[in-house]
Design a protein around this motif. Structure first.
Motif, PDB file in Angstrom:
ATOM      1  N   ASN A   1     -23.460 -17.845  -4.230  1.00 23.88           N
ATOM      2  CA  ASN A   1     -23.333 -16.015  -4.209  1.00 23.88           C
ATOM      3  C   ASN A   1     -23.934 -15.960  -5.097  1.00 23.88           C
ATOM      4  O   ASN A   1     -24.279 -14.954  -5.397  1.00 23.88           O
ATOM      5  CB  ASN A   1     -21.699 -16.241  -5.292  1.00 23.88           C
ATOM      6  CG  ASN A   1     -20.005 -16.576  -5.073  1.00 23.88           C
ATOM      7  OD1 ASN A   1     -19.664 -16.197  -4.031  1.00 23.88           O
ATOM      8  ND2 ASN A   1     -19.356 -17.785  -5.366  1.00 23.88           N
ATOM      9  N   ALA A   2     -25.011 -16.837  -6.111  1.00 27.90           N
ATOM     10  CA  ALA A   2     -26.563 -16.066  -6.610  1.00 27.90           C
ATOM     11  C   ALA A   2     -27.160 -16.139  -5.685  1.00 27.90           C
ATOM     12  O   ALA A   2     -28.353 -15.411  -5.477  1.00 27.90           O
ATOM     13  CB  ALA A   2     -26.681 -17.624  -7.444  1.00 27.90           C
TER      14      ALA A   2
ATOM     15  N   ALA B   1     -33.703 -21.832  -2.309  1.00 24.40           N
ATOM     16  CA  ALA B   1     -33.166 -22.954  -3.260  1.00 24.40           C
ATOM     17  C   ALA B   1     -32.071 -22.863  -3.908  1.00 24.40           C
ATOM     18  O   ALA B   1     -31.094 -23.636  -4.466  1.00 24.40           O
ATOM     19  CB  ALA B   1     -34.230 -23.353  -4.531  1.00 24.40           C
ATOM     20  N   ALA B   2     -31.289 -21.433  -4.535  1.00 27.11           N
ATOM     21  CA  ALA B   2     -30.054 -21.597  -4.750  1.00 27.11           C
ATOM     22  C   ALA B   2     -29.315 -21.952  -3.554  1.00 27.11           C
ATOM     23  O   ALA B   2     -28.156 -22.414  -3.411  1.00 27.11           O
ATOM     24  CB  ALA B   2     -29.834 -20.175  -4.545  1.00 27.11           C
TER      25      ALA B   2
ATOM     26  N   TRP C   1     -25.371 -22.920 -13.622  1.00 27.15           N
ATOM     27  CA  TRP C   1     -26.300 -23.572 -12.230  1.00 27.15           C
ATOM     28  C   TRP C   1     -27.689 -21.648 -12.354  1.00 27.15           C
ATOM     29  O   TRP C   1     -28.674 -22.018 -12.673  1.00 27.15           O
ATOM     30  CB  TRP C   1     -25.965 -23.353 -11.209  1.00 27.15           C
ATOM     31  CG  TRP C   1     -25.502 -25.586 -11.827  1.00 27.15           C
ATOM     32  CD1 TRP C   1     -24.288 -25.722 -11.985  1.00 27.15           C
ATOM     33  CD2 TRP C   1     -25.884 -26.277 -11.521  1.00 27.15           C
ATOM     34  NE1 TRP C   1     -24.026 -26.603 -11.582  1.00 27.15           N
ATOM     35  CE2 TRP C   1     -25.549 -27.836 -11.824  1.00 27.15           C
ATOM     36  CE3 TRP C   1     -28.263 -26.667 -11.280  1.00 27.15           C
ATOM     37  CZ2 TRP C   1     -26.169 -28.777 -11.276  1.00 27.15           C
ATOM     38  CZ3 TRP C   1     -27.873 -27.699 -11.373  1.00 27.15           C
ATOM     39  CH2 TRP C   1     -27.108 -28.533 -11.101  1.00 27.15           C
ATOM     40  N   LEU C   2     -27.020 -20.636 -13.370  1.00 19.85           N
ATOM     41  CA  LEU C   2     -27.763 -20.089 -13.146  1.00 19.85           C
ATOM     42  C   LEU C   2     -28.714 -19.749 -14.196  1.00 19.85           C
ATOM     43  O   LEU C   2     -29.940 -19.214 -14.085  1.00 19.85           O
ATOM     44  CB  LEU C   2     -27.346 -19.065 -12.399  1.00 19.85           C
ATOM     45  CG  LEU C   2     -26.571 -17.801 -11.606  1.00 19.85           C
ATOM     46  CD1 LEU C   2     -26.015 -16.736 -11.356  1.00 19.85           C
ATOM     47  CD2 LEU C   2     -27.967 -17.974 -10.084  1.00 19.85           C
TER      48      LEU C   2
ATOM     49  N   GLU D   1     -30.584 -16.029 -20.562  1.00 20.46           N
ATOM     50  CA  GLU D   1     -30.537 -15.120 -19.761  1.00 20.46           C
ATOM     51  C   GLU D   1     -29.851 -15.306 -18.443  1.00 20.46           C
ATOM     52  O   GLU D   1     -29.687 -14.162 -17.991  1.00 20.46           O
ATOM     53  CB  GLU D   1     -32.059 -14.688 -19.664  1.00 20.46           C
ATOM     54  CG  GLU D   1     -32.539 -13.546 -18.441  1.00 20.46           C
ATOM     55  CD  GLU D   1     -34.077 -13.204 -18.590  1.00 20.46           C
ATOM     56  OE1 GLU D   1     -34.490 -12.723 -17.700  1.00 20.46           O
ATOM     57  OE2 GLU D   1     -34.886 -13.591 -19.529  1.00 20.46           O
ATOM     58  N   GLY D   2     -30.396 -15.862 -17.342  1.00 21.48           N
ATOM     59  CA  GLY D   2     -29.383 -16.918 -16.694  1.00 21.48           C
ATOM     60  C   GLY D   2     -28.148 -17.136 -16.812  1.00 21.48           C
ATOM     61  O   GLY D   2     -27.973 -16.861 -15.438  1.00 21.48           O
ATOM     62  N   ALA D   3     -27.570 -17.569 -17.539  1.00 25.01           N
ATOM     63  CA  ALA D   3     -26.201 -17.350 -17.252  1.00 25.01           C
ATOM     64  C   ALA D   3     -25.841 -16.558 -17.824  1.00 25.01           C
ATOM     65  O   ALA D   3     -24.473 -16.177 -16.995  1.00 25.01           O
ATOM     66  CB  ALA D   3     -25.952 -18.505 -18.614  1.00 25.01           C
ATOM     67  N   ARG D   4     -26.323 -15.830 -18.191  1.00 23.23           N
ATOM     68  CA  ARG D   4     -25.822 -14.207 -18.306  1.00 23.23           C
ATOM     69  C   ARG D   4     -25.229 -13.699 -17.387  1.00 23.23           C
ATOM     70  O   ARG D   4     -24.468 -12.584 -16.764  1.00 23.23           O
ATOM     71  CB  ARG D   4     -26.693 -12.792 -19.529  1.00 23.23           C
ATOM     72  CG  ARG D   4     -25.695 -11.670 -19.519  1.00 23.23           C
ATOM     73  CD  ARG D   4     -26.909 -10.789 -20.437  1.00 23.23           C
ATOM     74  NE  ARG D   4     -26.559 -11.865 -21.964  1.00 23.23           N
ATOM     75  CZ  ARG D   4     -28.173 -12.044 -22.852  1.00 23.23           C
ATOM     76  NH1 ARG D   4     -29.038 -11.853 -21.401  1.00 23.23           N
ATOM     77  NH2 ARG D   4     -27.706 -12.472 -24.235  1.00 23.23           N
TER      78      ARG D   4
END
Length: 409
Positions: A112-113, A104-105, A58-59, A266-269
């Motif tokens: 956590n994000a 939004a998160a 999701w990130l 990049e976001g998944a990292r």
């Protein structure tokens, strides 16, 4: 606060175990407590495996949306509303975009994000604070809305239900949507009353009235459905919304010429980095709660509450979900552990587990959020933040219980 809560779990467990041993002759209670320690440690790792994948996924999608300009678009769209609700924040200030991304998160259930983004927003608001040790009206409103947990897509709740073997993880989608709306509405109205915010102005009403009417129409429509139809609709709406957002983020990114694959990675990292730091907290809380139940202490407390509820002539099935509600204001990891433990003990689709999942998805860690967000910028005088946030928390819990009786009772 977390140190006291965690220590209290073990001290209470020890006292309850001694009572069982000395007064009840149950010498096996200590073996059960040790077994619970290892069982919960194993469960923590199993939960983390799915949590790694979910946060990473999701990130990754959220980063595509961010690079596609969705967050900036939302910030511009919300600017007139923020100008009325937070008159101390100039138009175009970076805090507006950060708060939008934080909301939004939270709306996606990525609590956590949302925290690191929220901390950046609080630092940005602090740059406008003329009295650095006293919370401004804008900071209080941001914190209360954050603590009211407006969750439109509770991905983490779906993940926990999936991990525990639920045949339909999205079953609680609509109940959480209704309960979190009640929590956020109470939080906003409470702060507006204290700060004398102009909710009656046309600009504010233009934003809030359609939302309120939409929720009212949804409730009116749902009231015409049977319990089986409600459950079916909640499942369908949850899955459609989930996949619809994925498709929206990817197609919008492609239209804006964003390298969607690279943005996702990049976001998944970042998601992987966020997730790997959660295991120690999950182990600590799950083990403490496992010992608490094995010692009999949790059972004693729930029996006492159940006795009071029965005395009032109410149904007692929601009582087994109360541990999640009681610890949620103090610790998200403790509430998460309570939820998982309730699913394990009662069954993932049992009524207490459904109530606990709805409570978890529609409330927030009020004291934790207050300590972390205000502590990060050195605020010592929080003014009316605590009572407003706690009222929103209470509204979320009561709404969660009521909605679950409506849907599943």
């Amino acid at each position: 606060m977390l140190n006291t809560l965690w220590l209290g779990f073990f001290v209470t467990s020890a006292i309850a175990a001694l009572v069982q041993w000395l007064a009840g002759g149950n010498a096996h209670v200590f073996a059960a407590m040790v077994e619970a320690l290892f069982a919960m440690a194993k469960l923590s790792v199993e939960v983390m495996l799915l949590l790694f994948g979910t946060l990473t996924l999701w990130l990754g999608f959220l980063r595509i949306a961010e690079r596609a300009g969705l967050v900036e678009t939302l910030a511009r769209w919300l600017a007139p509303l923020f100008a009325q609700l937070m008159p101390g924040v100039p138009r175009g200030h970076p805090a507006l975009g950060l708060m939008t991304l934080n909301f939004a998160a939270n709306a996606l259930g990525l609590d956590n994000a949302a925290t690191p983004i929220g901390l950046k927003a609080m630092h940005s608001l602090q740059s406008l604070n003329p009295e650095p040790k006293t919370a401004t009206n804008a900071q209080i409103l941001f914190l209360v809305l954050n603590a009211s947990s407006l969750t439109l897509l509770p991905v983490s709740i779906f993940m926990y239900r999936l991990q525990q073997g639920a045949s339909d993880p999205t079953l609680v989608f609509v109940p959480i949507l209704l309960a979190t709306s009640a929590s956020t509405l109470v939080g906003l109205l409470t702060v507006a009353f204290v700060q004398r915010l102009p909710l009656w102005r046309p600009v504010v009403l233009a934003y809030l009235l359609p939302l309120a009417l939409g929720i009212a129409a949804l409730v009116a429509f749902l009231s015409t459905l049977s319990a089986a139809a409600l459950a079916s609709l909640s499942s369908l709406a949850g899955n459609l919304t989930l996949f619809g957002l994925v498709l929206l983020f990817v197609l919008l990114g492609a239209w804006r010429r964003v390298p969607v694959y690279e943005a996702f990675v990049e976001g998944a990292r970042d998601g992987f980095e966020v997730a790997k730091g959660l295991l120690p907290y999950l182990v600590a809380m799950l083990c403490a709660i496992g010992v608490l139940r094995a010692s009999g202490a949790l059972g004693y407390a729930l029996d006492g509450i159940r006795w009071l509820v029965e005395g009032a002539g109410w149904d007692t099935r929601f009582v087994d979900a109360l541990p999640t509600a009681l610890v949620k204001p103090f610790s998200g990891s403790a509430a998460r552990a309570m939820l998982i433990e309730t699913m394990q003990a009662k069954g993932v689709d049992s009524f207490p587990a459904l109530v606990a999942a709805t409570v978890q998805g529609s409330t927030e860690t009020t004291f934790y959020v207050l300590a972390v967000y205000f502590g990060a910028v050195g605020i010592q005088r929080v003014r009316h933040a605590v009572p407003c946030a706690l009222l929103a928390e209470l509204a979320g819990v009561l709404a969660a219980i009521g909605v679950c009786y409506w849907f599943f009772g």
